[in-house]
Design an enzyme around this catalytic site. Structure first.
Site, PDB file in Angstrom:
ATOM      1  N   GLY A  20     -16.822 -30.637   0.424  1.00  8.28           N
ATOM      2  CA  GLY A  20     -17.357 -29.438   1.062  1.00  8.28           C
ATOM      3  C   GLY A  20     -17.455 -28.320   0.040  1.00  8.28           C
ATOM      4  CG  ASN A  34     -15.396 -30.600   4.485  1.00  4.30           C
ATOM      5  OD1 ASN A  34     -14.303 -30.158   4.817  1.00  4.30           O
ATOM      6  ND2 ASN A  34     -16.309 -29.857   3.899  1.00  4.30           N
ATOM      7  CD  GLU A  92     -14.691 -26.886   6.715  1.00  5.03           C
ATOM      8  OE1 GLU A  92     -14.005 -26.696   5.692  1.00  5.03           O
ATOM      9  OE2 GLU A  92     -15.341 -26.001   7.279  1.00  5.03           O
ATOM     10  CE1 TYR A 105     -13.291 -33.592  -1.126  1.00  2.00           C
ATOM     11  CE2 TYR A 105     -12.228 -33.804  -3.264  1.00  2.00           C
ATOM     12  CZ  TYR A 105     -12.587 -33.041  -2.174  1.00  2.00           C
ATOM     13  OH  TYR A 105     -12.226 -31.719  -2.117  1.00  2.00           O
TER      14      TYR A 105
END
Length: 181
Positions: A20, A34, A92, A105
């Protein structure tokens, strides 16, 4: 700002954690995961923007076993009205767990959203936003201890992440990041 615990859904989402604006940890002190918008954009409409609570689990070989457990989550869904540079809706989630700086991620996250706390709002200052988030997290953690919300922690939906079927590996955000309800 008034907060309530309004039971919803629950809504179940599965998708990749995407990068994000990285304001959560750097500017606000609340790192968030996110969820890829393709995991929720077809299910959530504008009327559902706000702060919610639920339960979340993240996969990832670099994560410790305790990191991959199901954790309380306080999340924001919407356009983040405090900031003017948001060009798409976000989901989020702040996972109430210390990941010791490990990021995830690209990893798969499963999320059950089970209660609404308050609508999104634009704040007069960054400090006021941080204060509201702090209160949201405290209120949300407490709400998730209730007899109505605690059972979602053990929802069978999370077993899919821990033990995916051998013939159906975890899917990418392109085709499998859709809600399951």
């Amino acid at each position: 700002m008034q907060r309530v615990v309004e039971l919803i859904g629950p809504h179940r989402f599965s998708g990749r954690v995407v990068t994000g604006f990285q304001r959560g940890s750097k500017d606000l002190g609340w790192p968030t995961a996110n969820l890829d918008p393709s995991a929720f954009e077809r299910t959530l409409d504008a009327a559902t923007e706000g702060v919610y609570v639920g339960w979340a689990a993240v996969s990832g070989d670099s994560l410790r076993p305790e990191d991959r457990a199901v954790h309380k989550a306080v999340l924001s869904v919407g356009w983040n009205p405090h900031f003017d540079d948001v060009q798409q809706r976000t989901l989020e989630a702040y996972l109430c767990h210390d990941f010791s700086g490990r990021d995830f991620y690209g990893e798969q996250m499963q999320l059950i959203v089970c209660a609404f706390l308050r609508p999104q709002a634009k704040f007069d200052s960054l400090e006021a936003l941080i204060e509201a988030i702090t209160t949201d997290v405290d209120f949300g953690r407490s709400a998730l201890d209730s007899s109505e919300l605690m059972p979602f922690k053990d929802d069978p939906f999370f077993a899919m992440l821990a033990n995916p079927p051998a013939e159906a590996p975890l899917r990418g955000s392109e085709d499998a990041a859709r809600p399951t309800d």
